[in-house]
Design an enzyme around this catalytic site. Structure first.
Site, PDB file in Angstrom:
ATOM      1  N   ASN A  46      25.242  11.928  47.557  1.00 54.91           N
ATOM      2  CA  ASN A  46      25.608  13.118  46.806  1.00 54.91           C
ATOM      3  C   ASN A  46      24.638  13.392  45.651  1.00 54.91           C
ATOM      4  O   ASN A  46      23.918  14.379  45.613  1.00 54.91           O
ATOM      5  CB  ASN A  46      27.034  12.937  46.271  1.00 54.91           C
ATOM      6  CG  ASN A  46      27.615  14.190  45.643  1.00 54.91           C
ATOM      7  OD1 ASN A  46      28.819  14.347  45.596  1.00 54.91           O
ATOM      8  ND2 ASN A  46      26.811  15.112  45.156  1.00 54.91           N
ATOM      9  N   THR A  47      24.598  12.448  44.681  1.00 55.27           N
ATOM     10  CA  THR A  47      23.909  12.713  43.424  1.00 55.27           C
ATOM     11  C   THR A  47      22.435  13.068  43.612  1.00 55.27           C
ATOM     12  O   THR A  47      21.927  13.979  42.944  1.00 55.27           O
ATOM     13  CB  THR A  47      24.032  11.480  42.493  1.00 55.27           C
ATOM     14  OG1 THR A  47      25.401  11.101  42.429  1.00 55.27           O
ATOM     15  CG2 THR A  47      23.532  11.793  41.102  1.00 55.27           C
TER      16      THR A  47
ATOM     17  N   ALA B  59      26.462   5.660  48.906  1.00 52.28           N
ATOM     18  CA  ALA B  59      26.273   5.583  47.450  1.00 52.28           C
ATOM     19  C   ALA B  59      25.009   4.839  47.026  1.00 52.28           C
ATOM     20  O   ALA B  59      24.576   3.877  47.668  1.00 52.28           O
ATOM     21  CB  ALA B  59      27.485   4.937  46.764  1.00 52.28           C
ATOM     22  N   GLY B  60      24.472   5.314  45.924  1.00 51.03           N
ATOM     23  CA  GLY B  60      23.340   4.640  45.286  1.00 51.03           C
ATOM     24  C   GLY B  60      21.982   5.003  45.846  1.00 51.03           C
ATOM     25  O   GLY B  60      20.963   4.469  45.406  1.00 51.03           O
TER      26      GLY B  60
ATOM     27  N   LYS C 177      37.808   9.199  53.443  1.00 52.57           N
ATOM     28  CA  LYS C 177      36.873   8.221  52.852  1.00 52.57           C
ATOM     29  C   LYS C 177      37.629   7.558  51.714  1.00 52.57           C
ATOM     30  O   LYS C 177      37.974   8.199  50.726  1.00 52.57           O
ATOM     31  CB  LYS C 177      35.611   8.922  52.344  1.00 52.57           C
ATOM     32  CG  LYS C 177      34.667   7.997  51.593  1.00 52.57           C
ATOM     33  CD  LYS C 177      33.298   8.649  51.443  1.00 52.57           C
ATOM     34  CE  LYS C 177      32.854   8.774  50.014  1.00 52.57           C
ATOM     35  NZ  LYS C 177      32.557   7.513  49.344  1.00 52.57           N
TER      36      LYS C 177
ATOM     37  N   GLY D 263      25.796   6.937  41.989  1.00 53.05           N
ATOM     38  CA  GLY D 263      25.045   7.704  40.990  1.00 53.05           C
ATOM     39  C   GLY D 263      23.873   6.974  40.379  1.00 53.05           C
ATOM     40  O   GLY D 263      23.206   7.513  39.496  1.00 53.05           O
TER      41      GLY D 263
HETATM   42  C1  LIG Z   1      30.627  11.960  46.841  1.00 48.50           C
HETATM   43  C2  LIG Z   1      31.023  10.589  47.059  1.00 48.50           C
HETATM   44  O1  LIG Z   1      31.767  10.280  47.914  1.00 48.50           O
HETATM   45  C3  LIG Z   1      30.454   9.548  46.182  1.00 48.50           C
HETATM   46  O2  LIG Z   1      31.480   8.785  45.664  1.00 48.50           O
HETATM   47  C4  LIG Z   1      29.495   8.798  47.019  1.00 48.50           C
HETATM   48  O3  LIG Z   1      29.766   7.472  47.066  1.00 48.50           O
HETATM   49  C5  LIG Z   1      28.088   9.183  46.764  1.00 48.50           C
HETATM   50  O4  LIG Z   1      27.380   8.393  45.882  1.00 48.50           O
HETATM   51  P1  LIG Z   1      25.989   8.895  45.274  1.00 48.50           P
HETATM   52  O5  LIG Z   1      26.324  10.024  44.379  1.00 48.50           O
HETATM   53  O6  LIG Z   1      25.416   7.709  44.556  1.00 48.50           O
HETATM   54  O7  LIG Z   1      25.117   9.345  46.409  1.00 48.50           O
END
Ligand SMILES: CC(=O)[C@@H](O)[C@H](O)COP(=O)(O)O
EC number: 2.8.1.10
Length: 252
Positions: A201-202, A179-180, A91, A152
């Site tokens: 992730n976050t 993300a986001g 990635k 995040g």
């Molecule tokens: C873990 C990872 O690869 C992050 O850079 C990803 O883009 C997730 O983003 P969030 O934490 O906003 O879900």
């Protein structure tokens, strides 16, 4: 298909920021994710517990170049990740801006070109820009990962029109929202729009109960995918009675 691989579960889970390795392990299991992403830095500092989880969880590891800001940094990190994890999946993140953590599209395309030529299967973290998407495909990428919103931030699909255009413009290309994403309903929305997977992730790692949240996201992604496949009804501006009007009582 993601580089020839079909996935039953379309949630891809990040592995950073969990309160403990035990919670991470349980969250991965609860989510049903078949792919987890790991940053090289995290791997290096994660200790034996973290390493055991990666080995035992049964998931495919998608190493990432999180935190890289230049082509050189990203390419070197990807090469180290290939040696460490024994996979040519990567990635690719090349961050262009410290506040928004948005990708640097120029460096991203260049790094993608180098890595694809070197045999990597690149998953580029990009914006919804169609031209950048075209360039990434020309560089050899077979998957695109447009952002939902800044990493995040939990804002969800911030540019809905742009993401819809991207889906329409690249009908045959696997598109992963990365993300986001802050809530399961946002992940479901992405899948309802016809995106092929969601990476986050976050929202799970920072939940009060990450294991329950991982389960919620797993179910939301599955529901969104099912709904898209089932064919969503078209939106209408005006009402249309859902109950037939014939057979109504005639009042003289
Ligand atoms: C873990 C990872 O690869 C992050 O850079 C990803 O883009 C997730 O983003 P969030 O934490 O906003 O879900």
């Amino acid at each position: 298909m993601f580089y020839g691989l079909d996935l039953q579960n379309r949630l891809m889970l990040g592995t950073a920021q969990y309160p403990s390795p035990q919670v991470l392990r349980a969250a991965i299991a609860a989510s049903g994710a078949e792919v987890i992403t790991v940053s090289l830095r995290r791997e290096g500092s994660g200790g034996a517990g973290f390493h055991d989880i990666l080995r035992d969880c049964g998931c495919l590891i998608l190493p990432n170049t999180a935190g890289c800001h230049t082509v050189r940094e990203a390419v070197t990190t990807a090469q180290m990740a290939r040696d460490l994890f024994g996979t040519n999946w990567i990635k690719l993140e090349v961050i262009g801006h410290a506040d928004t953590l948005q990708p640097d599209p120029f460096a991203l395309v260049e790094a993608a070109r180098i890595l694809c030529a070197d045999g990597f299967k690149v998953f580029p973290y990009t914006t919804e820009d169609l031209i950048v998407g075209e360039r990434l495909l020309a560089a050899g990428c077979k998957v695109l990962m447009p952002w939902g919103a800044p990493i995040g931030s939990g804002q969800g699909l911030r540019n809905l029109d742009g993401l819809r255009s991207m889906r329409a413009h690249f009908p045959g290309v696997p598109l992963v929202i990365d993300a986001g994403i802050g809530t399961p309903s946002q992940a479901m929305q992405a899948m309802e729009l016809g995106f092929d997977a969601v990476l986050l992730n976050t929202a799970v790692a920072k939940a009060l109960d990450p294991v329950a949240m991982a389960r919620a996201f797993g179910q939301a992604v599955a529901a969104g995918r099912l709904a898209h496949a089932a064919g969503l009804m078209p939106r209408r501006d005006m009402a249309q009675p859902s109950t037939p009007i014939f057979g109504m009582a005639e009042l003289a």
